[in-house]
Scaffold this motif. Sequence first.
Motif, PDB file in Angstrom:
ATOM      1  N   TYR A 219       0.938  -1.205  -0.062  1.00  0.00           N
ATOM      2  CA  TYR A 219       0.178  -0.026  -0.050  1.00  0.00           C
ATOM      3  C   TYR A 219       1.017   1.364  -0.218  1.00  0.00           C
ATOM      4  O   TYR A 219       2.012   1.292   0.670  1.00  0.00           O
ATOM      5  N   VAL A 220       0.516   2.182  -0.678  1.00  0.00           N
ATOM      6  CA  VAL A 220       1.108   3.451  -0.637  1.00  0.00           C
ATOM      7  C   VAL A 220       0.254   4.447   0.150  1.00  0.00           C
ATOM      8  O   VAL A 220      -0.982   4.819  -0.206  1.00  0.00           O
ATOM      9  N   TYR A 221       1.058   5.271   1.096  1.00  0.00           N
ATOM     10  CA  TYR A 221       0.177   6.231   1.812  1.00  0.00           C
ATOM     11  C   TYR A 221       0.669   7.580   1.683  1.00  0.00           C
ATOM     12  O   TYR A 221       1.845   7.704   1.551  1.00  0.00           O
ATOM     13  N   THR A 222      -0.214   8.707   1.737  1.00  0.00           N
ATOM     14  CA  THR A 222       0.166  10.013   1.978  1.00  0.00           C
ATOM     15  C   THR A 222      -0.794  10.700   3.068  1.00  0.00           C
ATOM     16  O   THR A 222      -1.805  10.150   3.350  1.00  0.00           O
ATOM     17  N   VAL A 223      -0.381  11.744   3.501  1.00  0.00           N
ATOM     18  CA  VAL A 223      -1.409  12.530   4.272  1.00  0.00           C
ATOM     19  C   VAL A 223      -1.280  14.198   3.813  1.00  0.00           C
ATOM     20  O   VAL A 223      -0.234  14.492   3.217  1.00  0.00           O
ATOM     21  N   ARG A 224      -2.373  14.749   4.209  1.00  0.00           N
ATOM     22  CA  ARG A 224      -2.443  16.165   4.279  1.00  0.00           C
ATOM     23  C   ARG A 224      -2.739  16.956   5.417  1.00  0.00           C
ATOM     24  O   ARG A 224      -3.810  16.339   6.152  1.00  0.00           O
ATOM     25  N   GLU A 225      -1.891  17.817   5.978  1.00  0.00           N
ATOM     26  CA  GLU A 225      -2.402  18.556   7.263  1.00  0.00           C
ATOM     27  C   GLU A 225      -3.634  19.404   6.825  1.00  0.00           C
ATOM     28  O   GLU A 225      -3.674  19.947   5.858  1.00  0.00           O
ATOM     29  N   VAL A 226      -4.538  19.635   7.807  1.00  0.00           N
ATOM     30  CA  VAL A 226      -5.400  20.527   7.890  1.00  0.00           C
ATOM     31  C   VAL A 226      -5.476  21.580   8.919  1.00  0.00           C
ATOM     32  O   VAL A 226      -5.334  21.355   9.793  1.00  0.00           O
ATOM     33  N   VAL A 227      -5.252  22.811   8.549  1.00  0.00           N
ATOM     34  CA  VAL A 227      -5.212  23.867   9.187  1.00  0.00           C
ATOM     35  C   VAL A 227      -6.713  25.089   9.002  1.00  0.00           C
ATOM     36  O   VAL A 227      -7.243  24.807   8.064  1.00  0.00           O
ATOM     37  N   ASP A 228      -6.748  25.555  10.119  1.00  0.00           N
ATOM     38  CA  ASP A 228      -8.168  26.593  10.084  1.00  0.00           C
ATOM     39  C   ASP A 228      -7.522  27.981  10.031  1.00  0.00           C
ATOM     40  O   ASP A 228      -6.713  28.412  10.479  1.00  0.00           O
ATOM     41  N   ILE A 229      -7.719  28.639   8.731  1.00  0.00           N
ATOM     42  CA  ILE A 229      -7.180  29.971   8.339  1.00  0.00           C
ATOM     43  C   ILE A 229      -8.498  30.880   8.185  1.00  0.00           C
ATOM     44  O   ILE A 229      -9.228  30.379   7.104  1.00  0.00           O
ATOM     45  N   ASP A 230      -8.614  31.908   9.203  1.00  0.00           N
ATOM     46  CA  ASP A 230      -9.928  32.659   9.205  1.00  0.00           C
ATOM     47  C   ASP A 230     -11.179  31.868   9.077  1.00  0.00           C
ATOM     48  O   ASP A 230     -11.940  32.267   8.285  1.00  0.00           O
ATOM     49  N   GLY A 231     -11.197  30.822   9.702  1.00  0.00           N
ATOM     50  CA  GLY A 231     -12.324  30.204   9.980  1.00  0.00           C
ATOM     51  C   GLY A 231     -12.901  29.176   8.890  1.00  0.00           C
ATOM     52  O   GLY A 231     -13.653  28.494   8.742  1.00  0.00           O
ATOM     53  N   MET A 232     -11.848  28.993   7.809  1.00  0.00           N
ATOM     54  CA  MET A 232     -11.864  28.145   6.603  1.00  0.00           C
ATOM     55  C   MET A 232     -11.008  26.930   6.877  1.00  0.00           C
ATOM     56  O   MET A 232      -9.871  27.134   6.965  1.00  0.00           O
ATOM     57  N   PRO A 233     -11.450  25.498   6.773  1.00  0.00           N
ATOM     58  CA  PRO A 233     -10.295  24.730   6.587  1.00  0.00           C
ATOM     59  C   PRO A 233      -9.476  24.682   5.414  1.00  0.00           C
ATOM     60  O   PRO A 233     -10.015  24.763   4.192  1.00  0.00           O
ATOM     61  N   VAL A 234      -8.245  24.681   5.331  1.00  0.00           N
ATOM     62  CA  VAL A 234      -7.358  24.510   4.245  1.00  0.00           C
ATOM     63  C   VAL A 234      -6.405  23.426   4.462  1.00  0.00           C
ATOM     64  O   VAL A 234      -5.793  22.980   5.556  1.00  0.00           O
ATOM     65  N   GLU A 235      -6.324  22.501   3.130  1.00  0.00           N
ATOM     66  CA  GLU A 235      -5.332  21.182   3.626  1.00  0.00           C
ATOM     67  C   GLU A 235      -4.223  21.491   2.792  1.00  0.00           C
ATOM     68  O   GLU A 235      -3.843  22.401   1.845  1.00  0.00           O
ATOM     69  N   SER A 236      -3.184  21.132   3.574  1.00  0.00           N
ATOM     70  CA  SER A 236      -1.728  21.312   3.090  1.00  0.00           C
ATOM     71  C   SER A 236      -1.349  20.620   1.788  1.00  0.00           C
ATOM     72  O   SER A 236      -1.941  19.857   1.123  1.00  0.00           O
ATOM     73  N   ALA A 237       0.289  20.847   1.289  1.00  0.00           N
ATOM     74  CA  ALA A 237       0.469  20.278   0.249  1.00  0.00           C
ATOM     75  C   ALA A 237       0.600  18.766   0.668  1.00  0.00           C
ATOM     76  O   ALA A 237       0.627  18.421   1.918  1.00  0.00           O
ATOM     77  N   VAL A 238       0.508  17.687  -0.283  1.00  0.00           N
ATOM     78  CA  VAL A 238       0.643  16.495  -0.035  1.00  0.00           C
ATOM     79  C   VAL A 238       1.945  15.884   0.505  1.00  0.00           C
ATOM     80  O   VAL A 238       2.950  16.453  -0.051  1.00  0.00           O
ATOM     81  N   SER A 239       2.010  15.068   1.475  1.00  0.00           N
ATOM     82  CA  SER A 239       3.262  14.362   2.180  1.00  0.00           C
ATOM     83  C   SER A 239       4.145  13.783   1.061  1.00  0.00           C
ATOM     84  O   SER A 239       3.628  13.419   0.024  1.00  0.00           O
ATOM     85  N   ASN A 240       5.190  13.258   1.585  1.00  0.00           N
ATOM     86  CA  ASN A 240       5.834  12.229   0.831  1.00  0.00           C
ATOM     87  C   ASN A 240       5.126  10.857   0.870  1.00  0.00           C
ATOM     88  O   ASN A 240       4.341  10.723   1.423  1.00  0.00           O
TER      89      ASN A 240
END
Length: 250
Positions: A219-240
């Motif tokens: 299996y191949v895995y990746t993750v994206r961090e989620v942060v709250d910016i001005d009340g809106m969720p934003v996903e980060s660039a994809v991990s390695n």
Amino acid sequence: MIARYLVIVGLLLLAACGKKGPLVPPESFAPAPVSALSVEQKEDAFYVSWPAPSKDEAGRPLKELAGFRVFRRPVLPPDQDCEECPTAYTVVKTVDLEYPQDVRFYNNRYVFADRNLTDGVTYQYKVVSFRRDGSESAASNRARRAKVTAPPAPHLSAAAGPTSVVLQWEPPSGTVGKPVGAYVYRCRGEAVSTLVLLTPTPVVERQYEDLRLERGVTYVYTVREVVDIDGMPVESAVSNEVRGMLAEPE
């Protein structure tokens, strides 16, 4: 004689109308408006998504749906903004359902990634569907979003065990916004078509144990961090990417 002739003609016309039934206006065959249009930010792109309409304007099952047009406009200051101006919106994507190209169908929604965006600008979208005969729906609901600088990619690692693969990740330093968690993605080997989101909601802990595995499969895995910016969720660039498979029992 003439009067009698006119009566007969009138009766024939009434009979013909009775057989045909009421006339159906052509616009009633147009698709019903798209509903539930939404937009999310992942990395530096807006992911615009919507479900296909299932009915036409008259409430009948929709036939011969051919595609969609995605419109976008920048939202201007209140004294300059003009939703109804003819030049306000630009078509950013025409979707041909026979050749959808880079538009994906995921979880019963069409998804278009709009990447030609500028930080600090708020964009508004609408979608119109059309049939093979060219008839168009009314515009969908509007969805708007402010473009922000997305967080950089987290670093991901994996450890395999006999019954699971344990993932751990660390966010990069200097990440803006309030941390919310992370989404975990997985696919079987290199088959991108098998990509799935393992976590419907962001994982608050910085690790995840995947127990739903088949022995002998990589299996191949990746993750994206989620942060709250001005009340809106934003996903980060994809991990390695990391690979994991069940370890053989000793």
